[in-house]
Design an enzyme around this catalytic site. Sequence first.
Site, PDB file in Angstrom:
ATOM      1  N   ARG A 213      18.987  39.028  58.765  1.00  0.00           N
ATOM      2  CA  ARG A 213      18.516  40.231  58.176  1.00  0.00           C
ATOM      3  C   ARG A 213      17.172  41.020  58.702  1.00  0.00           C
ATOM      4  O   ARG A 213      16.723  40.348  59.627  1.00  0.00           O
ATOM      5  CB  ARG A 213      17.906  40.028  56.637  1.00  0.00           C
ATOM      6  CG  ARG A 213      19.261  39.139  55.845  1.00  0.00           C
ATOM      7  CD  ARG A 213      18.572  38.891  54.501  1.00  0.00           C
ATOM      8  NE  ARG A 213      19.421  38.317  53.515  1.00  0.00           N
ATOM      9  CZ  ARG A 213      20.131  36.904  53.466  1.00  0.00           C
ATOM     10  NH1 ARG A 213      19.312  36.099  54.282  1.00  0.00           N
ATOM     11  NH2 ARG A 213      21.026  36.510  52.700  1.00  0.00           N
ATOM     12  N   HIS A 328      21.832  46.609  58.322  1.00  0.00           N
ATOM     13  CA  HIS A 328      22.495  45.621  57.183  1.00  0.00           C
ATOM     14  C   HIS A 328      24.134  45.743  57.555  1.00  0.00           C
ATOM     15  O   HIS A 328      24.739  44.524  57.583  1.00  0.00           O
ATOM     16  CB  HIS A 328      22.302  45.998  55.876  1.00  0.00           C
ATOM     17  CG  HIS A 328      22.733  44.848  54.960  1.00  0.00           C
ATOM     18  ND1 HIS A 328      21.984  43.724  54.750  1.00  0.00           N
ATOM     19  CD2 HIS A 328      23.901  44.994  54.233  1.00  0.00           C
ATOM     20  CE1 HIS A 328      22.673  43.051  53.780  1.00  0.00           C
ATOM     21  NE2 HIS A 328      23.793  43.748  53.502  1.00  0.00           N
ATOM     22  N   ARG A 331      24.682  43.191  60.313  1.00  0.00           N
ATOM     23  CA  ARG A 331      24.762  41.830  59.546  1.00  0.00           C
ATOM     24  C   ARG A 331      26.068  41.512  59.090  1.00  0.00           C
ATOM     25  O   ARG A 331      26.695  40.299  59.383  1.00  0.00           O
ATOM     26  CB  ARG A 331      23.708  41.667  58.654  1.00  0.00           C
ATOM     27  CG  ARG A 331      23.910  40.349  57.903  1.00  0.00           C
ATOM     28  CD  ARG A 331      22.770  40.387  56.838  1.00  0.00           C
ATOM     29  NE  ARG A 331      22.983  39.419  55.906  1.00  0.00           N
ATOM     30  CZ  ARG A 331      22.742  38.190  55.511  1.00  0.00           C
ATOM     31  NH1 ARG A 331      22.561  37.652  56.677  1.00  0.00           N
ATOM     32  NH2 ARG A 331      23.006  37.312  54.473  1.00  0.00           N
ATOM     33  N   HIS A 354      23.464  32.923  52.158  1.00  0.00           N
ATOM     34  CA  HIS A 354      23.840  33.213  50.883  1.00  0.00           C
ATOM     35  C   HIS A 354      24.114  31.755  50.001  1.00  0.00           C
ATOM     36  O   HIS A 354      24.203  30.766  50.531  1.00  0.00           O
ATOM     37  CB  HIS A 354      25.109  34.063  50.827  1.00  0.00           C
ATOM     38  CG  HIS A 354      25.014  35.623  51.138  1.00  0.00           C
ATOM     39  ND1 HIS A 354      26.154  36.325  51.573  1.00  0.00           N
ATOM     40  CD2 HIS A 354      23.833  36.401  50.940  1.00  0.00           C
ATOM     41  CE1 HIS A 354      25.624  37.576  51.679  1.00  0.00           C
ATOM     42  NE2 HIS A 354      24.196  37.493  51.463  1.00  0.00           N
ATOM     43  N   TYR A 363      29.037  23.025  50.202  1.00  0.00           N
ATOM     44  CA  TYR A 363      27.965  23.609  51.418  1.00  0.00           C
ATOM     45  C   TYR A 363      27.743  22.433  52.415  1.00  0.00           C
ATOM     46  O   TYR A 363      27.213  22.731  53.501  1.00  0.00           O
ATOM     47  CB  TYR A 363      26.705  23.871  50.815  1.00  0.00           C
ATOM     48  CG  TYR A 363      25.750  24.433  51.349  1.00  0.00           C
ATOM     49  CD1 TYR A 363      25.441  25.748  51.751  1.00  0.00           C
ATOM     50  CD2 TYR A 363      24.359  23.758  51.869  1.00  0.00           C
ATOM     51  CE1 TYR A 363      24.600  26.310  52.545  1.00  0.00           C
ATOM     52  CE2 TYR A 363      23.622  24.419  52.613  1.00  0.00           C
ATOM     53  CZ  TYR A 363      23.559  25.808  53.150  1.00  0.00           C
ATOM     54  OH  TYR A 363      22.673  26.024  53.763  1.00  0.00           O
TER      55      TYR A 363
END
Length: 393
Positions: A213, A328, A331, A354, A363
């Site tokens: 970012r 952005h 990204r 995220h 994850y």
Amino acid sequence: MARRRGFGELERRTGPTGPSYRARYAMPDGSRHSRNFRTKMDAEAWLARERSLIDRDEWTPPKSRKVAEARREREQAISTVQKYAERYVAERGLRPTTVRGYEALLATRILPYFGAMPLRDVTLSEIKTWRRSLDPKTASSNAAAYRLLRSILQAAEEEELIDRAPPKIRGASSAPVKQEVIPATFDEITAIVDEMPERLKLLIVLAAFVGLREGELLELRRSDVDGVTGRINVARKVDKDANPAVRGACPECGRHISTPKTRSGIRTVHVPPPFLPMLQSHLLEHAAEGPRGLLFPGDRTDHMSARYLMDRYRPAREKAGRPDLTIHHLRHTALTIAGQHGATGAELQARAGHASQAAMAIYQHATLDRDKALAEKIGDTYAKWASNRSEQA
């Protein structure tokens, strides 16, 4: 000594601050109630009021009355949407940028309609009428305003200031996507990089191929980057447009530095191998000195401003034929490229920083080794493209 009366009794007391009076009485159930006063007149008046309540069959224990009175005063202090909304924003420990966003939504969309309205009068019908009054051209902000209003009412319900928050309006929390983001091609990214100043070429690469970012890029420091392996630790970001007076401001430049919004935002990612020479050269020539030196410093070695960056990025994207491409969007390009190279949902979540309920369940499969392998695959594709481009030239 206590002096008996027709109802209750008074006792004169002497203390360090002078005389006082204790009024007390007993009820038929055996409970006793008392209160201290500075003057005899106030004590007698209290007993008279208590006796009057008993005679009218309106008596309740004084302690419960005191609690109810305090609650009424508290409700009065936050009785309207405006009063409660101001307290809601002030007491939730929100990030400075979030506070500014909420205050803007309140001032421009919510309070003009609901400000003076008592909390208890905010009904589903009123909310629907309010939504119809909003400018349909600002659908995204309207949806954000509805989410904020709903959060405020749910918080009021939790505090038992209202019986129940109005039911949720399906679809009101989201706005239709105005325009689908078109990822940049390798040719377009290369054209942009070529047009950027030397000190900013790597920033475009990290946005377009790693997916960092803008705020994360502007806060990267030497100690966050391994120039040999291309490993980058993301742990902080610059909050754009934050009030520099708030806690957490950078002592050198006054900008507000914070951690990512979620735990998943703190992550380690890898630069594709073909860009390691650029990273190493940048560390030697353009990064500020010392472990705490910024990777992309401003003119005075403090943080680069977003305006400075955009003044140089805007003509570069115009030259590449992509005036629509924001930082952005770069990204977004990086994550699209990662998906095209076989990244799983969990790996994309990890690389992007995220977090969601669905992603958290898988994850643990997104490991650093897999991220490095993913970066290598992206690098191989880019290297082949660059080689073919060079041969054609």
